[in-house]
Design an enzyme around this catalytic site. Structure first.
Site, PDB file in Angstrom:
ATOM      1  N   GLY A  59     -24.566 -12.170  12.203  1.00 43.96           N
ATOM      2  CA  GLY A  59     -23.259 -11.758  11.698  1.00 43.96           C
ATOM      3  C   GLY A  59     -23.175 -10.264  11.505  1.00 43.96           C
ATOM      4  N   HIS A  75     -23.257  -1.046  17.869  1.00 44.73           N
ATOM      5  CA  HIS A  75     -23.624  -1.873  19.021  1.00 44.73           C
ATOM      6  C   HIS A  75     -22.782  -3.152  19.047  1.00 44.73           C
ATOM      7  CE1 HIS A  75     -26.467  -4.430  21.444  1.00 44.73           C
ATOM      8  NE2 HIS A  75     -26.363  -3.358  22.203  1.00 44.73           N
ATOM      9  N   ASP A  76     -22.619  -3.788  17.892  1.00 45.60           N
ATOM     10  CA  ASP A  76     -21.752  -4.972  17.804  1.00 45.60           C
ATOM     11  C   ASP A  76     -20.337  -4.638  18.283  1.00 45.60           C
ATOM     12  OD1 ASP A  76     -23.875  -6.350  16.680  1.00 45.60           O
ATOM     13  OD2 ASP A  76     -22.956  -6.571  14.702  1.00 45.60           O
ATOM     14  N   ASP A 126     -25.996  -0.707  25.279  1.00 46.48           N
ATOM     15  CA  ASP A 126     -27.407  -0.852  24.930  1.00 46.48           C
ATOM     16  C   ASP A 126     -28.108   0.501  24.897  1.00 46.48           C
ATOM     17  OD1 ASP A 126     -26.974  -3.564  24.773  1.00 46.48           O
ATOM     18  OD2 ASP A 126     -28.127  -4.069  26.575  1.00 46.48           O
TER      19      ASP A 126
END
Length: 152
Positions: A59, A75-76, A126
């Site tokens: 989460g 990144h999310d 990434d």
């Protein structure tokens, strides 16, 4: 350099899998791990990042606890943006089948030109995360901070 950075791999991957509002584009755990190892050589386990801060782990919510946790949040968010690209729609249905092309030369990551639009975007998500991880210290006090209390 901080040897514990390799541990970010699992946390980020689990974070992506656990966040219900983030679509899951192509995600090759081994490939992302190799990207991390290129920049931050390390042989330590990923478990120390499974429950780090508010975003490194399943989460993600609230205010990131520190610089490293902000890397996971960014990144999310990058993967969420990838899910909005028309070029990524087909990839979202088969997230583990495609990988992007990149090179690692003298600890420098480059996303190769032969990637299609979606793979290039994900590769750059990434790559940016790995660069962020390499400059962010691991703060032991942010491990298992109790997300219910601290991540609102």
């Amino acid at each position: 350099m901080y040897p514990a950075h390799l541990l970010v791999l699992l946390a980020v991957c689990v974070s992506l899998l656990g966040a219900s509002n983030i679509p899951l584009p192509s995600l090759d755990f081994e490939q992302f791990g190799k990207m991390i190892q290129c920049t931050i050589p390390c042989e330590e386990s990923c478990l120390a990042y499974m429950d780090y801060g508010c975003y490194c782990g399943p989460g993600g919510s609230g205010t990131p606890s520190d610089e490293l946790d902000r890397c996971c949040q960014t990144h999310d968010n990058c993967y969420a943006e990838a899910g909005k690209l028309p070029a990524c729609k087909a990839m979202l249905s088969e997230p583990y089948n495609d990988t992007y092309s990149y090179s690692c030369i003298e600890r420098q990551l480059t996303c190769n030109d032969d990637n299609d639009e979606c793979k290039a975007f994900i590769c750059n998500c990434d790559r940016a995360a790995v660069i962020c991880f390499s400059g962010a210290p691991y703060n032991d006090s942010n491990y298992d901070i109790g997300t219910i209390e601290h991540c609102k």
